[in-house]
Motif scaffolding. Structure first.
Motif, PDB file in Angstrom:
ATOM      1  N   ILE A 158      11.723   2.019  -2.334  1.00 49.16           N
ATOM      2  CA  ILE A 158      12.062   0.839  -3.150  1.00 49.16           C
ATOM      3  C   ILE A 158      11.874  -0.499  -2.444  1.00 49.16           C
ATOM      4  N   ALA A 159      11.824  -0.517  -1.102  1.00 47.13           N
ATOM      5  CA  ALA A 159      11.828  -1.789  -0.360  1.00 47.13           C
ATOM      6  C   ALA A 159      10.653  -2.701  -0.737  1.00 47.13           C
ATOM      7  N   PRO A 160       9.406  -2.180  -0.794  1.00 50.31           N
ATOM      8  CA  PRO A 160       8.296  -3.088  -1.128  1.00 50.31           C
ATOM      9  C   PRO A 160       8.472  -3.748  -2.498  1.00 50.31           C
ATOM     10  N   ALA A 161       8.994  -3.012  -3.467  1.00 41.95           N
ATOM     11  CA  ALA A 161       9.167  -3.578  -4.817  1.00 41.95           C
ATOM     12  C   ALA A 161      10.240  -4.664  -4.821  1.00 41.95           C
ATOM     13  N   LEU A 162      11.294  -4.486  -4.024  1.00 41.09           N
ATOM     14  CA  LEU A 162      12.341  -5.514  -3.963  1.00 41.09           C
ATOM     15  C   LEU A 162      11.785  -6.794  -3.350  1.00 41.09           C
ATOM     16  N   ALA A 163      10.950  -6.646  -2.302  1.00 42.74           N
ATOM     17  CA  ALA A 163      10.331  -7.821  -1.672  1.00 42.74           C
ATOM     18  C   ALA A 163       9.337  -8.477  -2.624  1.00 42.74           C
ATOM     19  N   ALA A 164       8.577  -7.648  -3.352  1.00 44.53           N
ATOM     20  CA  ALA A 164       7.597  -8.194  -4.299  1.00 44.53           C
ATOM     21  C   ALA A 164       8.291  -9.006  -5.385  1.00 44.53           C
ATOM     22  N   ALA A 165       9.550  -8.653  -5.681  1.00 45.87           N
ATOM     23  CA  ALA A 165      10.314  -9.391  -6.702  1.00 45.87           C
ATOM     24  C   ALA A 165      10.970 -10.642  -6.129  1.00 45.87           C
ATOM     25  N   GLY A 166      10.712 -10.923  -4.844  1.00 46.68           N
ATOM     26  CA  GLY A 166      11.178 -12.178  -4.280  1.00 46.68           C
ATOM     27  C   GLY A 166      12.374 -12.084  -3.347  1.00 46.68           C
ATOM     28  N   HIS A 167      12.932 -10.892  -3.177  1.00 46.50           N
ATOM     29  CA  HIS A 167      14.127 -10.754  -2.343  1.00 46.50           C
ATOM     30  C   HIS A 167      13.756 -10.490  -0.881  1.00 46.50           C
ATOM     31  N   ASP A 168      14.559 -11.042   0.030  1.00 44.48           N
ATOM     32  CA  ASP A 168      14.380 -10.744   1.448  1.00 44.48           C
ATOM     33  C   ASP A 168      15.061  -9.412   1.747  1.00 44.48           C
ATOM     34  N   TRP A 212       0.837  -1.203   0.000  1.00 47.54           N
ATOM     35  CA  TRP A 212       0.000   0.000   0.000  1.00 47.54           C
ATOM     36  C   TRP A 212       0.878   1.262   0.000  1.00 47.54           C
ATOM     37  N   PHE A 213       1.884   1.265   0.862  1.00 44.43           N
ATOM     38  CA  PHE A 213       2.789   2.421   0.888  1.00 44.43           C
ATOM     39  C   PHE A 213       3.467   2.616  -0.456  1.00 44.43           C
ATOM     40  N   ALA A 214       3.801   1.482  -1.101  1.00 38.05           N
ATOM     41  CA  ALA A 214       4.482   1.574  -2.389  1.00 38.05           C
ATOM     42  C   ALA A 214       3.613   2.258  -3.441  1.00 38.05           C
TER      43      ALA A 214
END
Lengths: 99, 269
Positions: free
Chosen positions: B48-58, A73-75
């Motif tokens: 950028i953090a949510p997109a990196l996690a969404a791409a599978g990275h911890d 959501w924040f993203a």
């Protein structure tokens, strides 16, 4: 604030949960005297820092689990939107995920 | 939210688990290191953090000492203190295998210092608008911090910042004032040991250095490429020092490409 999405038992329950989470994570900020309504802005009205919003949503994430994806959501929000975020916007997002 | 203790310092940590349907390439562990003074982990959490996690990275984010919700000891702000915290963080989280470090501004300085100290723990570094810790850098940074601390003693400074840069920036500066006035950070940065210039030649950790085209640092790219044996540089047009917050939509694909296999193309000569 009269649409069905912002009334009803689900919305009221989430508002109570968010209010409780605020008090849990920010007990040092003396929120007791500040009434928390859907129009309350986290940063402007409650004097939260953006880092406190992360702490708050981590607390709420612990309560709602996978049903609510706060980082996603924040993203979807611009930084300026996050700075101006209201309690009602957060509650509405959570209530929408729970439906 | 996690809190870890390291040498009497409490570090505030946020983690995002990689999504189960990852992008091509093996999922990586990525540790995001923020900048100095007016910065904390939210610069990543909200960009950028949510997109990196969404791409599978911890994804691991933490507030560096003196910043965000981590401890603010009165002294102990040399580069080696910050890189020591990073070491303690990796220990405390028991992260297996080398990790990728992303550093924003001073965060990249810490990442480089750490890679020199523990190269076996670092798979690669992508840094945004960062400089390596050198004597010239330490002198400049110490001067900037001391100058900012001095200006913030003038009660007209904060209102001016709010008027010029907005309320959010003013809040970050107000937060930073506690660090600048309450600790020895400016003197510690100015007097801390920095690696000898020749030691960088032995650093075989791949580095990608990203600059904003209008930033003062953009001109230092060729020098960095000559200093580090495995370094490539990139410039983002239309942005200055605030590349991360200014254009996360540009930074995300750069980082994902780097994590996928970009760093492996840099073969040591």
């Amino acid at each position: 604030m009269t649409s069905p999405a912002t009334t009803g038992p689900a919305y009221a329950a989430v508002l109570a949960e968010v209010t409780d989470a605020l008090h849990t994570v920010l007990d040092d900020l003396e929120l007791d005297d500040t009434p928390i309504t859907p129009d309350t802005r986290f940063v402007e009205d409650l004097d939260l820092e953006s880092i406190d919003l992360v702490t708050l949503t981590a607390e709420l994430g612990g309560r709602y689990g996978d049903r609510v994806d706060f980082p996603a959501w924040f993203a979807s929000l611009e930084l300026s939107d996050i700075i101006g975020l209201t309690v009602g916007q957060l509650v509405q997002y959570i209530a929408g995920c729970l439906r | 939210m996690t809190t870890i203790e390291a040498g009497g310092i409490r570090l505030n940590v946020e983690r995002l688990s990689g999504a189960p349907t990852p992008a091509p390439g093996p999922p990586q562990t990525v540790v995001l290191v923020h900048g100095i003074a007016t910065d904390n982990l939210t610069s990543y959490y909200f960009t950028i953090a949510p997109a990196l996690a969404a791409a599978g990275h911890d994804v691991v984010m933490y507030d560096q000492r003196g910043h965000g919700r981590s401890s603010r000891p009165p002294r102990g702000y040399g580069v080696e203190d910050f890189s020591g915290d990073l070491d303690a963080l990796l220990d405390a989280l028991a992260l297996e295998g080398p990790v990728h470090l992303i550093g924003n501004s001073f965060g990249g300085t810490v990442a480089l210092a750490y890679a020199l100290r523990r190269p076996e723990r670092v798979a690669g570094i992508l840094m945004l608008e960062s400089e390596p810790p050198t004597a010239a850098w330490a002198k400049k940074m110490s001067g900037i911090l001391a100058g900012s601390a001095h200006q913030l003693h003038d009660e007209r400074t904060l209102p001016w910042i709010e008027e010029t840069y907005g309320r959010h920036e003013a809040r970050l500066v107000r937060w930073a004032t506690r660090l600048l006035h309450g600790t020895s950070i400016a003197e510690d940065i100015g007097s801390c040991p920095v690696p000898a210039e020749e030691s960088w030649q032995s650093l075989h950790v791949p580095v990608c250095a990203v600059y904003g085209a209008t930033s003062d640092l953009a001109d230092t790219a060729p020098w960095l490429e000559s200093l580090l044996p495995r370094c490539r540089t990139l410039t983002v047009p239309g942005h200055g020092h605030s590349v991360l917050v200014g254009t996360p939509e540009t930074v995300v694909p750069l980082v994902l490409d780097w994590l996928r296999d970009g760093h492996r193309e840099l073969v040591a000569p």
